[in-house]
Design a protein around this motif. Sequence first.
Motif, PDB file in Angstrom:
ATOM      1  N   GLY A  16       1.081  -1.062  -0.207  1.00  0.00           N
ATOM      2  CA  GLY A  16      -0.053   0.281   0.160  1.00  0.00           C
ATOM      3  C   GLY A  16       0.639   0.978   0.038  1.00  0.00           C
ATOM      4  O   GLY A  16       0.452   2.263   0.009  1.00  0.00           O
ATOM      5  N   GLU A  74      -8.667  -5.738   3.725  1.00  0.00           N
ATOM      6  CA  GLU A  74      -8.576  -4.114   2.675  1.00  0.00           C
ATOM      7  C   GLU A  74      -8.154  -4.719   1.241  1.00  0.00           C
ATOM      8  O   GLU A  74      -8.386  -4.274   0.411  1.00  0.00           O
ATOM      9  N   SER A  76      -9.647  -5.697  -1.389  1.00  0.00           N
ATOM     10  CA  SER A  76     -10.670  -6.516  -2.821  1.00  0.00           C
ATOM     11  C   SER A  76      -9.846  -5.314  -3.807  1.00  0.00           C
ATOM     12  O   SER A  76      -9.074  -4.633  -3.972  1.00  0.00           O
ATOM     13  N   GLU A  78     -12.294  -2.881  -5.385  1.00  0.00           N
ATOM     14  CA  GLU A  78     -11.714  -0.876  -5.171  1.00  0.00           C
ATOM     15  C   GLU A  78     -10.892  -0.856  -4.522  1.00  0.00           C
ATOM     16  O   GLU A  78      -9.273   0.435  -5.124  1.00  0.00           O
ATOM     17  N   ASN A  79     -10.007  -0.999  -3.402  1.00  0.00           N
ATOM     18  CA  ASN A  79      -8.918  -0.894  -3.240  1.00  0.00           C
ATOM     19  C   ASN A  79      -7.456  -1.065  -3.838  1.00  0.00           C
ATOM     20  O   ASN A  79      -6.714  -0.646  -4.151  1.00  0.00           O
ATOM     21  N   GLN A  81      -7.245  -1.001  -7.268  1.00  0.00           N
ATOM     22  CA  GLN A  81      -7.882  -0.752  -8.305  1.00  0.00           C
ATOM     23  C   GLN A  81      -7.360   1.175  -7.991  1.00  0.00           C
ATOM     24  O   GLN A  81      -6.239   1.562  -9.159  1.00  0.00           O
ATOM     25  N   GLU A  82      -7.461   1.238  -6.464  1.00  0.00           N
ATOM     26  CA  GLU A  82      -7.366   2.532  -6.540  1.00  0.00           C
ATOM     27  C   GLU A  82      -5.281   2.586  -6.123  1.00  0.00           C
ATOM     28  O   GLU A  82      -4.796   3.555  -6.926  1.00  0.00           O
ATOM     29  N   LEU A  83      -5.033   1.893  -5.766  1.00  0.00           N
ATOM     30  CA  LEU A  83      -3.114   2.102  -5.669  1.00  0.00           C
ATOM     31  C   LEU A  83      -3.297   1.483  -6.713  1.00  0.00           C
ATOM     32  O   LEU A  83      -2.021   2.031  -7.585  1.00  0.00           O
TER      33      LEU A  83
END
Length: 286
Positions: A16, A74, A76, A78-79, A81-83
């Motif tokens: 992350g 965490e 997922s 969605e997470n 994809q954001e990273l």
Amino acid sequence: MLKNKMVKDTYCILNGHLISIYEPGVAFNNRAFRYGDSLFESIRLCNNKLMFLKDHIARLKLGMTVLRMNLPAEFSSENIQELIIQLLKHNTHAPNARIRLTVFRNEGGYYTPETNDISFLIESEELPTIYELNQKGLWTDIYADIKKPINKLSGIKSGNGLLYVMAGLARQSMKLDECFLINENGSICESISSNIFVVKNGTIYTAPLTEGCVAGVMRKQIMSIATQSRILTFESPLTVNTLMNGDEVFLTNCIRGIQWVGQFKQQFYTNKMAQLFTDKLNQLTQ
């Protein structure tokens, strides 16, 4: 007098956190390095669109379950994809890129782990185009020195790739474009980096996952497109005779999309169906 040139930094994401690829971030006793205790996904960005990300994350989670790795809450789609978007922005790798997501068990222990907690690494590499069919058909043959076993590890994208490395070395020595792998039953199950499809009289044939091939994300998309296009598709073991009697043979993976085979042994092929599927794939990038 030579002027110092500014070298553009390249970044990755470790657990992350955005770090330079030149910044030491992985311990020398990393289990992926020592034992191949890891999984990975190769994800494609086309026209600034992450292709089939949910399928990649689903396959990764399934592999983590098989390897008894702990799945963070965490972790997922969605997470992740954001990273990935954050990384692509910092590396200016767009609109087309390759993203590698690696998950590895944390250090500790020898063959038997001391923990099942994981770390993850995201890397990116710029690519020039969207899916593009190869102009010249691939020249292929069989790598039969080592047979691929059929078990619950066969379908996952493991960091232990020695079978594929050995097949790649054989491909080089035989001056081929690609090699097909044989499973423990003597059937053709996949190539070094792709799933295999054979076309005969407008019908498509591909090896079932029970034959030990990797559960390819692109394989899944091609079968879905075939169903939507009312193209008959069968999952059945592939033999040398299957390929020798085929009208077309093409390979699928998520980075290259589709590659058509021009020659296998003494058999030559066309690429009409491969072009059709490439066009259909590129429609999904819009």
